[in-house]
Design an enzyme around this catalytic site. Structure first.
Site, PDB file in Angstrom:
ATOM      1  N   HIS A   1      40.514  34.841  47.488  1.00  0.00           N
ATOM      2  CA  HIS A   1      41.749  33.950  47.566  1.00  0.00           C
ATOM      3  C   HIS A   1      42.909  34.680  48.386  1.00  0.00           C
ATOM      4  O   HIS A   1      44.039  34.770  48.039  1.00  0.00           O
ATOM      5  CB  HIS A   1      42.314  33.420  46.286  1.00  0.00           C
ATOM      6  CG  HIS A   1      43.344  32.198  46.272  1.00  0.00           C
ATOM      7  ND1 HIS A   1      43.386  31.414  45.233  1.00  0.00           N
ATOM      8  CD2 HIS A   1      43.852  31.718  47.303  1.00  0.00           C
ATOM      9  CE1 HIS A   1      44.235  30.610  45.437  1.00  0.00           C
ATOM     10  NE2 HIS A   1      44.554  30.788  46.712  1.00  0.00           N
TER      11      HIS A   1
ATOM     12  N   GLY B   1      46.843  17.404  56.407  1.00  0.00           N
ATOM     13  CA  GLY B   1      48.486  18.032  56.422  1.00  0.00           C
ATOM     14  C   GLY B   1      48.698  19.148  57.304  1.00  0.00           C
ATOM     15  O   GLY B   1      47.912  18.981  58.246  1.00  0.00           O
ATOM     16  N   ARG B   2      49.463  19.952  57.210  1.00  0.00           N
ATOM     17  CA  ARG B   2      49.879  21.111  58.109  1.00  0.00           C
ATOM     18  C   ARG B   2      48.662  21.868  58.536  1.00  0.00           C
ATOM     19  O   ARG B   2      48.468  21.951  59.778  1.00  0.00           O
ATOM     20  CB  ARG B   2      51.197  21.769  57.713  1.00  0.00           C
ATOM     21  CG  ARG B   2      52.650  20.794  57.625  1.00  0.00           C
ATOM     22  CD  ARG B   2      53.583  21.834  57.409  1.00  0.00           C
ATOM     23  NE  ARG B   2      54.566  21.075  57.259  1.00  0.00           N
ATOM     24  CZ  ARG B   2      55.315  20.577  56.336  1.00  0.00           C
ATOM     25  NH1 ARG B   2      54.983  20.991  55.090  1.00  0.00           N
ATOM     26  NH2 ARG B   2      56.478  20.244  56.406  1.00  0.00           N
TER      27      ARG B   2
ATOM     28  N   ARG C   1      41.922  24.731  46.935  1.00  0.00           N
ATOM     29  CA  ARG C   1      42.115  25.013  45.398  1.00  0.00           C
ATOM     30  C   ARG C   1      40.494  24.881  45.008  1.00  0.00           C
ATOM     31  O   ARG C   1      39.971  23.915  45.239  1.00  0.00           O
ATOM     32  CB  ARG C   1      42.994  24.077  44.642  1.00  0.00           C
ATOM     33  CG  ARG C   1      44.554  24.378  45.182  1.00  0.00           C
ATOM     34  CD  ARG C   1      44.889  25.645  44.445  1.00  0.00           C
ATOM     35  NE  ARG C   1      46.390  25.992  44.727  1.00  0.00           N
ATOM     36  CZ  ARG C   1      46.748  26.333  45.756  1.00  0.00           C
ATOM     37  NH1 ARG C   1      46.005  27.093  46.800  1.00  0.00           N
ATOM     38  NH2 ARG C   1      48.098  26.734  46.112  1.00  0.00           N
TER      39      ARG C   1
ATOM     40  N   GLU D   1      39.823  32.445  38.480  1.00  0.00           N
ATOM     41  CA  GLU D   1      40.084  33.441  39.613  1.00  0.00           C
ATOM     42  C   GLU D   1      40.670  34.598  38.544  1.00  0.00           C
ATOM     43  O   GLU D   1      41.807  34.214  37.801  1.00  0.00           O
ATOM     44  CB  GLU D   1      41.224  33.169  40.456  1.00  0.00           C
ATOM     45  CG  GLU D   1      40.281  32.080  41.555  1.00  0.00           C
ATOM     46  CD  GLU D   1      41.128  31.709  42.788  1.00  0.00           C
ATOM     47  OE1 GLU D   1      42.368  32.121  42.725  1.00  0.00           O
ATOM     48  OE2 GLU D   1      40.913  30.902  43.397  1.00  0.00           O
TER      49      GLU D   1
END
Length: 217
Positions: free
Chosen positions: A195, A65-66, A147, A176
């Site tokens: 994160h 993806g990006r 993730r 988390e």
């Protein structure tokens, strides 16, 4: 309800990709180990923390993806061979980037660095488990900035503890905040960040500008 809604979808693309490059270089060059040797005054252990280069290695990107495509752009000067597993990727776009689309199995077997960039969906949850980790080279590094739930974390801990791969760079976890007694924190071949590796002052500024522009529109 007469509420205008907008987002800032591109703000994290570069910072996420640059975080992966940071992990790649730090892991390959054994930055944490060299830091520990220096702080302990054990300069006689220099040879034991001899790192390697990323130049000419193979990078496997899961999810083109990006942020995955931005990573391809960032690593271009290093002459890496880049592979990607991304079922929804545009083959022509991948070819223009110099990326070879392949299966997940082939990517795991051939890559020196594996970086996760895919979304968390019912199909991708737990996609990297014991069997997938067993496909990695003993010299490979595993990086996750996507993730935590994409990975069976218990299997990853066992893989790292048994030295079946060279190391890992993790910004995300299945729980988390990461509990203080999590076994990942006892391992010396993993770099962990909260994160937050993609969150920088520049990102927050770009997000604020996008929000402001949206409100003005």
């Amino acid at each position: 309800h007469d509420v205008a809604l907008f987002n800032a979808p591109h703000a994290l693309n570069h910072s996420t990709a640059s975080s992966v490059l940071l992990f790649m270089l730090a892991l390959a060059k054994k930055l944490p180990q060299q830091d520990r040797v220096t702080r302990s005054g054990r300069w006689d252990l220099q040879a034991s923390v001899l790192g390697s280069e990323i130049q000419g290695r193979t990078l496997g990107i899961v999810g083109l993806g990006r942020s995955g495509r931005e990573l391809v752009r960032l690593v271009a000067p290093f002459g890496l061979r880049v592979m990607a597993y991304s079922p929804n990727a545009d083959p022509q776009q991948a070819a223009e980037l110099g990326v070879r689309l392949t299966t997940l199995d082939e990517l795991l077997h051939e890559s020196d660095f594996v970086s996760l960039h895919c979304r968390l969906t019912p199909q991708t949850r737990g996609m990297i488990g014991e069997a997938e980790l067993a496909c990695l080279k003993p010299t490979a590094f595993f990086i996750n900035v996507a993730r935590g739930e994409l990975v069976d974390q218990e299997s990853l801990v066992q893989t790292l503890r048994s030295r079946l791969i060279a190391g890992a760079g993790l910004d995300v976890f299945d729980r988390e905040p990461l509990p203080a007694d999590d076994p990942l924190l006892t391992l010396d071949n993993v770099i962990v960040t909260p994160h937050w590796s993609a969150s920088t002052s520049d990102v927050w500024q770009a997000t604020a500008q996008a929000m402001t522009a949206g409100m003005l529109r």
